[in-house]
Design a protein around this motif. Sequence first.
Motif, mmCIF file in Angstrom:
data_model
loop_
_atom_site.group_PDB
_atom_site.id
_atom_site.type_symbol
_atom_site.label_atom_id
_atom_site.label_comp_id
_atom_site.label_asym_id
_atom_site.label_seq_id
_atom_site.Cartn_x
_atom_site.Cartn_y
_atom_site.Cartn_z
ATOM 1 N N GLY A 184 1.015 -0.894 -0.006
ATOM 2 C CA GLY A 184 -0.190 -0.009 -0.299
ATOM 3 C C GLY A 184 0.819 1.173 0.047
ATOM 4 N N LEU A 185 1.998 1.240 1.041
ATOM 5 C CA LEU A 185 2.937 2.437 1.237
ATOM 6 C C LEU A 185 3.186 2.742 -0.342
ATOM 7 C CD1 LEU A 185 4.356 1.980 3.928
ATOM 8 C CD2 LEU A 185 2.586 4.125 3.984
ATOM 9 N N ALA A 186 4.457 1.724 -1.482
ATOM 10 C CA ALA A 186 4.635 1.576 -2.082
ATOM 11 C C ALA A 186 3.451 1.540 -3.999
ATOM 12 C CB ALA A 186 5.334 -0.099 -2.541
ATOM 13 N N GLY A 187 2.349 1.584 -2.917
ATOM 14 C CA GLY A 187 1.100 1.460 -4.338
ATOM 15 C C GLY A 187 1.906 0.560 -5.382
ATOM 16 N N GLN A 243 14.646 -4.919 6.403
ATOM 17 C CA GLN A 243 13.970 -5.263 4.631
ATOM 18 C C GLN A 243 13.879 -3.984 4.319
ATOM 19 O OE1 GLN A 243 14.908 -7.644 1.848
ATOM 20 N NE2 GLN A 243 15.338 -9.205 2.797
ATOM 21 N N PRO A 244 14.748 -2.916 3.243
ATOM 22 C CA PRO A 244 14.812 -1.553 3.222
ATOM 23 C C PRO A 244 13.390 -1.217 2.055
ATOM 24 C CG PRO A 244 16.580 -1.766 2.877
ATOM 25 C CD PRO A 244 16.244 -3.163 3.071
ATOM 26 N N TYR A 245 12.796 -0.421 2.224
ATOM 27 C CA TYR A 245 12.134 -0.207 0.841
ATOM 28 C C TYR A 245 11.441 0.886 0.323
ATOM 29 C CZ TYR A 245 10.407 -5.283 1.428
ATOM 30 O OH TYR A 245 9.873 -6.072 2.016
ATOM 31 N N ASP A 246 11.645 1.693 -0.694
ATOM 32 C CA ASP A 246 12.029 3.331 -1.130
ATOM 33 C C ASP A 246 10.505 3.689 -1.639
ATOM 34 O OD1 ASP A 246 14.346 4.499 0.022
ATOM 35 O OD2 ASP A 246 15.101 3.507 -2.536
ATOM 36 N N THR A 247 9.693 4.072 -1.503
ATOM 37 C CA THR A 247 8.175 4.236 -1.289
ATOM 38 C C THR A 247 7.894 5.480 -1.709
ATOM 39 O OG1 THR A 247 7.291 4.743 0.961
ATOM 40 C CG2 THR A 247 7.861 2.215 -0.026
ATOM 41 N N PRO A 248 7.054 6.220 -2.874
ATOM 42 C CA PRO A 248 6.314 7.210 -2.565
ATOM 43 C C PRO A 248 6.778 8.672 -1.558
ATOM 44 C CG PRO A 248 5.107 5.840 -3.941
ATOM 45 C CD PRO A 248 6.027 4.801 -3.116
ATOM 46 N N VAL A 249 5.972 7.601 -0.290
ATOM 47 C CA VAL A 249 5.689 8.117 0.684
ATOM 48 C C VAL A 249 7.322 8.352 2.065
ATOM 49 C CG1 VAL A 249 3.489 7.804 0.695
ATOM 50 C CG2 VAL A 249 4.779 6.696 2.409
ATOM 51 N N GLY A 250 8.392 7.754 1.002
ATOM 52 C CA GLY A 250 9.700 7.727 1.918
ATOM 53 C C GLY A 250 9.969 6.380 2.189
ATOM 54 N N PRO A 251 10.951 6.528 2.729
ATOM 55 C CA PRO A 251 12.032 5.207 3.514
ATOM 56 C C PRO A 251 10.803 4.504 3.973
ATOM 57 C CG PRO A 251 12.420 7.138 4.198
ATOM 58 C CD PRO A 251 12.226 7.107 3.240
ATOM 59 N N PRO A 255 14.027 9.563 10.990
ATOM 60 C CA PRO A 255 13.023 9.634 11.666
ATOM 61 C C PRO A 255 12.281 9.990 10.842
ATOM 62 C CG PRO A 255 14.716 12.201 11.417
ATOM 63 C CD PRO A 255 15.166 10.809 11.697
ATOM 64 N N LYS A 256 12.146 10.187 9.267
ATOM 65 C CA LYS A 256 11.559 10.538 8.235
ATOM 66 C C LYS A 256 10.803 9.002 7.236
ATOM 67 C CE LYS A 256 13.034 14.574 6.783
ATOM 68 N NZ LYS A 256 13.196 15.362 5.815
ATOM 69 N N ALA A 257 11.595 7.533 8.613
ATOM 70 C CA ALA A 257 11.042 6.286 7.803
ATOM 71 C C ALA A 257 10.036 6.013 8.456
ATOM 72 C CB ALA A 257 12.178 5.302 8.009
ATOM 73 N N ILE A 258 9.111 5.432 8.031
ATOM 74 C CA ILE A 258 8.043 4.335 8.484
ATOM 75 C C ILE A 258 8.559 2.737 9.005
ATOM 76 C CG2 ILE A 258 5.641 2.992 8.368
ATOM 77 C CD1 ILE A 258 4.976 5.484 6.735
ATOM 78 N N VAL A 259 8.718 2.786 9.989
ATOM 79 C CA VAL A 259 9.172 1.223 10.546
ATOM 80 C C VAL A 259 7.846 0.239 10.987
ATOM 81 C CG1 VAL A 259 10.914 0.206 11.955
ATOM 82 C CG2 VAL A 259 11.239 2.055 11.332
ATOM 83 N N LEU A 260 8.076 -0.978 10.167
ATOM 84 C CA LEU A 260 6.874 -1.639 10.724
ATOM 85 C C LEU A 260 8.197 -3.317 11.598
ATOM 86 C CD1 LEU A 260 5.271 -2.458 6.737
ATOM 87 C CD2 LEU A 260 5.229 -0.289 8.960
ATOM 88 N N VAL A 261 7.814 -3.615 13.483
ATOM 89 C CA VAL A 261 9.008 -4.451 13.176
ATOM 90 C C VAL A 261 7.787 -5.326 14.151
ATOM 91 C CG1 VAL A 261 10.186 -4.794 15.321
ATOM 92 C CG2 VAL A 261 9.955 -2.270 14.005
ATOM 93 N N GLU A 262 8.318 -6.756 13.523
ATOM 94 C CA GLU A 262 7.556 -7.933 14.496
ATOM 95 C C GLU A 262 8.515 -8.345 15.360
ATOM 96 O OE1 GLU A 262 6.372 -10.733 11.245
ATOM 97 O OE2 GLU A 262 6.916 -9.447 10.226
#
Length: 141
Positions: free
Chosen positions: A49-52, A67-75, A99-106
């Motif tokens: 969803g973040l990556a579109g 795992q890093p991703y570059d998305t339209p909303v940022g890292p 501080p601009k990254a969205i981080v998902l943590v399991e």
Amino acid sequence: MSQTFLPDDAATAELGASLARELVAGDIVLLEGDLGAGKTALARAIIRGLAGDAALEVPSPTFALVQPYDTPVGPVLHADLYRLGDPREVDELGLLDNPKAIVLVEWAARAPEIVAAATVVVELAIPPGGEGRLVSVTRLT
């Protein structure tokens, strides 16, 4: 806190897309639940969803840890701390560095500083009978 029932993968993908629209730069999202509760499936849906990009390959970070991703909303960073040997190792992963990254943590409970920094907690559970998933989402800040 209310729980929502997700009957199938399509409902999980829909929730992930919805969460992706609500997340902002700097959000630290904890994905909590037992093995098999759907944390990685939900993370995939959020990242797509973040990556579109609904077809984006989103491998599990179990062995890479991040795992890093570059998305339209940022890292975006997707971390799985299940294999973390020592909580001090989390510093080397750089999850809180941007501080601009969205981080998902399991499995964030293995790193207290990640838990302390959390802005959103998603709890997933397998209901009695094993069909579907129960989920609750809490924004902490």
